[in-house]
Design a protein around this motif. Structure first.
Motif, PDB file in Angstrom:
ATOM      1  N   UNK A 129      16.718  -6.624   4.369  1.00  0.00           N
ATOM      2  CA  UNK A 129      16.564  -7.892   5.066  1.00  0.00           C
ATOM      3  C   UNK A 129      15.194  -8.522   4.787  1.00  0.00           C
ATOM      4  N   UNK A 130      15.125  -9.817   4.979  1.00  0.00           N
ATOM      5  CA  UNK A 130      13.858 -10.544   4.940  1.00  0.00           C
ATOM      6  C   UNK A 130      13.256 -10.424   6.344  1.00  0.00           C
ATOM      7  N   UNK A 131      12.296  -9.527   6.523  1.00  0.00           N
ATOM      8  CA  UNK A 131      11.754  -9.256   7.847  1.00  0.00           C
ATOM      9  C   UNK A 131      11.006 -10.448   8.417  1.00  0.00           C
ATOM     10  N   UNK A 132      10.245 -11.134   7.580  1.00  0.00           N
ATOM     11  CA  UNK A 132       9.494 -12.279   8.082  1.00  0.00           C
ATOM     12  C   UNK A 132      10.441 -13.356   8.609  1.00  0.00           C
TER      13      UNK A 132
ATOM     14  N   UNK B 154      21.471  -9.456  22.981  1.00  0.00           N
ATOM     15  CA  UNK B 154      22.081 -10.765  23.219  1.00  0.00           C
ATOM     16  C   UNK B 154      21.617 -11.844  22.246  1.00  0.00           C
ATOM     17  N   UNK B 155      20.850 -11.472  21.227  1.00  0.00           N
ATOM     18  CA  UNK B 155      20.292 -12.476  20.326  1.00  0.00           C
ATOM     19  C   UNK B 155      20.868 -12.397  18.924  1.00  0.00           C
ATOM     20  N   UNK B 156      21.962 -11.653  18.781  1.00  0.00           N
ATOM     21  CA  UNK B 156      22.591 -11.512  17.484  1.00  0.00           C
ATOM     22  C   UNK B 156      22.075 -10.314  16.713  1.00  0.00           C
ATOM     23  N   UNK B 157      22.673 -10.076  15.568  1.00  0.00           N
ATOM     24  CA  UNK B 157      22.300  -8.953  14.717  1.00  0.00           C
ATOM     25  C   UNK B 157      22.216  -9.411  13.271  1.00  0.00           C
ATOM     26  N   UNK B 158      21.574  -8.594  12.450  1.00  0.00           N
ATOM     27  CA  UNK B 158      21.466  -8.860  11.023  1.00  0.00           C
ATOM     28  C   UNK B 158      21.837  -7.597  10.269  1.00  0.00           C
TER      29      UNK B 158
ATOM     30  N   UNK C 223       0.835  -1.213   0.000  1.00  0.00           N
ATOM     31  CA  UNK C 223       0.000   0.000   0.000  1.00  0.00           C
ATOM     32  C   UNK C 223       0.861   1.250   0.000  1.00  0.00           C
ATOM     33  N   UNK C 224       1.986   1.215   0.717  1.00  0.00           N
ATOM     34  CA  UNK C 224       2.890   2.364   0.738  1.00  0.00           C
ATOM     35  C   UNK C 224       3.480   2.601  -0.644  1.00  0.00           C
ATOM     36  N   UNK C 225       3.878   1.514  -1.292  1.00  0.00           N
ATOM     37  CA  UNK C 225       4.403   1.643  -2.656  1.00  0.00           C
ATOM     38  C   UNK C 225       3.361   2.270  -3.582  1.00  0.00           C
ATOM     39  N   UNK C 226       2.131   1.780  -3.482  1.00  0.00           N
ATOM     40  CA  UNK C 226       1.085   2.221  -4.403  1.00  0.00           C
ATOM     41  C   UNK C 226       0.648   3.656  -4.139  1.00  0.00           C
ATOM     42  N   UNK C 227       0.489   4.025  -2.877  1.00  0.00           N
ATOM     43  CA  UNK C 227      -0.084   5.339  -2.560  1.00  0.00           C
ATOM     44  C   UNK C 227       0.955   6.432  -2.357  1.00  0.00           C
ATOM     45  N   UNK C 228       2.177   6.046  -1.941  1.00  0.00           N
ATOM     46  CA  UNK C 228       3.189   7.058  -1.628  1.00  0.00           C
ATOM     47  C   UNK C 228       4.387   7.019  -2.568  1.00  0.00           C
ATOM     48  N   UNK C 229       4.495   5.938  -3.353  1.00  0.00           N
ATOM     49  CA  UNK C 229       5.598   5.847  -4.294  1.00  0.00           C
ATOM     50  C   UNK C 229       6.939   5.564  -3.654  1.00  0.00           C
ATOM     51  N   UNK C 230       6.911   4.967  -2.479  1.00  0.00           N
ATOM     52  CA  UNK C 230       8.141   4.650  -1.746  1.00  0.00           C
ATOM     53  C   UNK C 230       8.171   3.174  -1.388  1.00  0.00           C
ATOM     54  N   UNK C 231       9.377   2.609  -1.426  1.00  0.00           N
ATOM     55  CA  UNK C 231       9.586   1.275  -0.871  1.00  0.00           C
ATOM     56  C   UNK C 231      10.425   1.459   0.398  1.00  0.00           C
ATOM     57  N   UNK C 232      10.020   0.815   1.487  1.00  0.00           N
ATOM     58  CA  UNK C 232      10.729   0.937   2.752  1.00  0.00           C
ATOM     59  C   UNK C 232      11.396  -0.388   3.073  1.00  0.00           C
ATOM     60  N   UNK C 233      12.719  -0.352   3.206  1.00  0.00           N
ATOM     61  CA  UNK C 233      13.504  -1.547   3.502  1.00  0.00           C
ATOM     62  C   UNK C 233      14.169  -1.408   4.866  1.00  0.00           C
ATOM     63  N   UNK C 234      14.414  -2.534   5.504  1.00  0.00           N
ATOM     64  CA  UNK C 234      15.214  -2.563   6.733  1.00  0.00           C
ATOM     65  C   UNK C 234      16.559  -3.191   6.386  1.00  0.00           C
ATOM     66  N   UNK C 235      17.634  -2.443   6.614  1.00  0.00           N
ATOM     67  CA  UNK C 235      18.971  -2.942   6.255  1.00  0.00           C
ATOM     68  C   UNK C 235      19.701  -3.554   7.440  1.00  0.00           C
TER      69      UNK C 235
ATOM     70  N   UNK D 233      23.049 -18.166  13.026  1.00  0.00           N
ATOM     71  CA  UNK D 233      24.324 -17.796  12.419  1.00  0.00           C
ATOM     72  C   UNK D 233      24.424 -18.281  10.976  1.00  0.00           C
ATOM     73  N   UNK D 234      23.572 -19.241  10.608  1.00  0.00           N
ATOM     74  CA  UNK D 234      23.545 -19.709   9.221  1.00  0.00           C
ATOM     75  C   UNK D 234      22.858 -18.699   8.290  1.00  0.00           C
ATOM     76  N   UNK D 235      22.151 -17.748   8.857  1.00  0.00           N
ATOM     77  CA  UNK D 235      21.510 -16.691   8.066  1.00  0.00           C
ATOM     78  C   UNK D 235      22.590 -15.881   7.374  1.00  0.00           C
ATOM     79  N   UNK D 236      22.473 -15.710   6.079  1.00  0.00           N
ATOM     80  CA  UNK D 236      23.497 -14.978   5.304  1.00  0.00           C
ATOM     81  C   UNK D 236      23.673 -13.553   5.786  1.00  0.00           C
ATOM     82  N   UNK D 237      22.642 -13.007   6.413  1.00  0.00           N
ATOM     83  CA  UNK D 237      22.723 -11.627   6.896  1.00  0.00           C
ATOM     84  C   UNK D 237      23.214 -11.534   8.340  1.00  0.00           C
ATOM     85  N   UNK D 238      23.541 -12.683   8.969  1.00  0.00           N
ATOM     86  CA  UNK D 238      23.947 -12.670  10.382  1.00  0.00           C
ATOM     87  C   UNK D 238      25.173 -11.776  10.571  1.00  0.00           C
TER      88      UNK D 238
END
Length: 344
Positions: free
Chosen positions: A56-59, A46-50, A28-40, A73-78
């Motif tokens: 990133x794949x938020x889900x 204590x649970x690690x970082x990405x 909806x944001x893409x369609x109505x505002x013309x923006x894509x919002x990503x989390x990098x 740690x097997x996550x490529x973005x770890x």
């Protein structure tokens, strides 16, 4: 299609609630505002970082945390990146500060915001500490650097208090602020009034999730003091800190006090208040007798209320009814949308 990149400091319940709203609303944001919002980037204590500059794949991120309790740690973005390292070296447009509160200093959350804004990055915080302890400094830095700085979630989850002042009460002077802002004390006082023992009430509240493992910050009025300080700093330009609030908690309230209040047609509430007196803002947090049947008396359980008195619009009352994590996540989401709307 323009792209806005976010870096999330902290990924607890509120952070994951925000991420789920963002993922759901991205089309909806893409369609109505013309923006894509990503989390990098996402950091945790204590649970690690990405980290992935392309997004990133938020889900996958919230699923790993909820199912495994940590990032794999097997996550490529770890990543082993700390919050400060992400702030200082990461690729992002907006820092979203959601790390745990230090109620006595506002750090290191305030330092995260400073460093981000020094890099000319926009800033959103759900952490009340920076607004309670360093608001004037951070606001001045944002103006100097030409970046946006929002903090709607810090007092009443997603309830639009600061947005209300900014967008619809322009040129109104706020002369008084009052409210019931701490849900733990609301719950405890109500349960004590039912004749339950103090320790039993705390244990019940912990099981229900209303009460922290260490409830002292709530019971002694520190959380309420930080919240009312944040309100007064923004709405009344008070430039005060929580240790300047006249503070009395509910730890000494007894069942006898509650019964005496009831016999006189009153209930006890932990009331936050800020008033303008001779050009100075005076703040207090203290147990207060309020009339049964009054609006304040009707605020129960996890609900909260704030009343704002202005010179041009009189007194306005905003009640948040039994919020959950969705409201907190939405508060962060609404601030991010304000950045998008005003992005230069």
């Amino acid at each position: 299609m323009r792209t806005l990149k976010l870096a999330l400091l902290g990924f607890g319940n509120a952070g994951r609630a925000f991420a789920k709203i963002l993922e759901d609303k991205r089309p909806a944001i893409r369609e109505t505002m013309g923006w894509d919002i990503l989390v990098t980037g996402i950091t945790t204590g204590s649970r690690g970082s990405l980290y992935a500059a392309e997004g990133l794949d938020l889900q996958k991120a919230w699923s790993e945390l909820e199912e495994k309790g940590h990032f794999e740690q097997s996550n490529r973005a770890y990543s082993t990146m700390t919050s400060l390292e992400l702030v200082e070296t990461g690729e992002y447009d907006v820092i979203v500060e959601m790390t745990p509160l230090n109620i006595f200093t506002g750090e290191p959350a305030s330092e995260h915001l400073r460093k981000a804004m020094e890099r000319k990055k926009h800033a959103v915080t759900a952490n009340k500490g920076p607004i309670a302890w360093h608001y004037k400094e951070l606001k001045a830095l944002a103006e100097k650097q030409g970046v946006q700085f929002y903090y709607e979630t810090t007092v009443m989850d997603g309830t639009p208090i600061f947005n209300l002042k900014d967008e619809t009460l322009r040129f109104c002077q706020v002369t008084e602020v009052s409210g019931i802002l701490n849900t733990t004390t609301n719950f405890v006082l109500e349960e004590l009034a039912k004749g339950k023992a103090y320790e039993d009430v705390l244990q019940e509240g912990k099981k229900l999730g209303f009460v922290e493992a260490d409830p002292s910050m709530d019971i002694e009025g520190w959380d309420a003091a930080a919240k009312v300080t944040a309100l007064l700093n923004v709405l009344m330009e008070a430039d005060i800190t929580p240790d300047q609030v006249e503070r009395t908690g509910i730890e000494h309230i007894t069942i006898e006090d509650i019964k005496a209040a009831e016999e006189n047609g009153k209930v006890i509430k932990l009331l936050c208040q800020g008033t303008l007196e001779a050009g100075q803002v005076k703040a207090s947090v203290q147990p207060t007798l309020v009339e049964k049947g009054s609006l304040l008396a009707a605020v129960e359980g996890t609900s909260s209320v704030v009343q704002i008195t202005t010179d041009l619009m009189g007194k306005l009352t905003i009640i948040e009814h039994d919020p959950d994590l969705v409201q907190t996540g939405y508060g962060v989401f609404s601030d991010v949308l304000r950045v998008v709307k005003n992005f230069v």
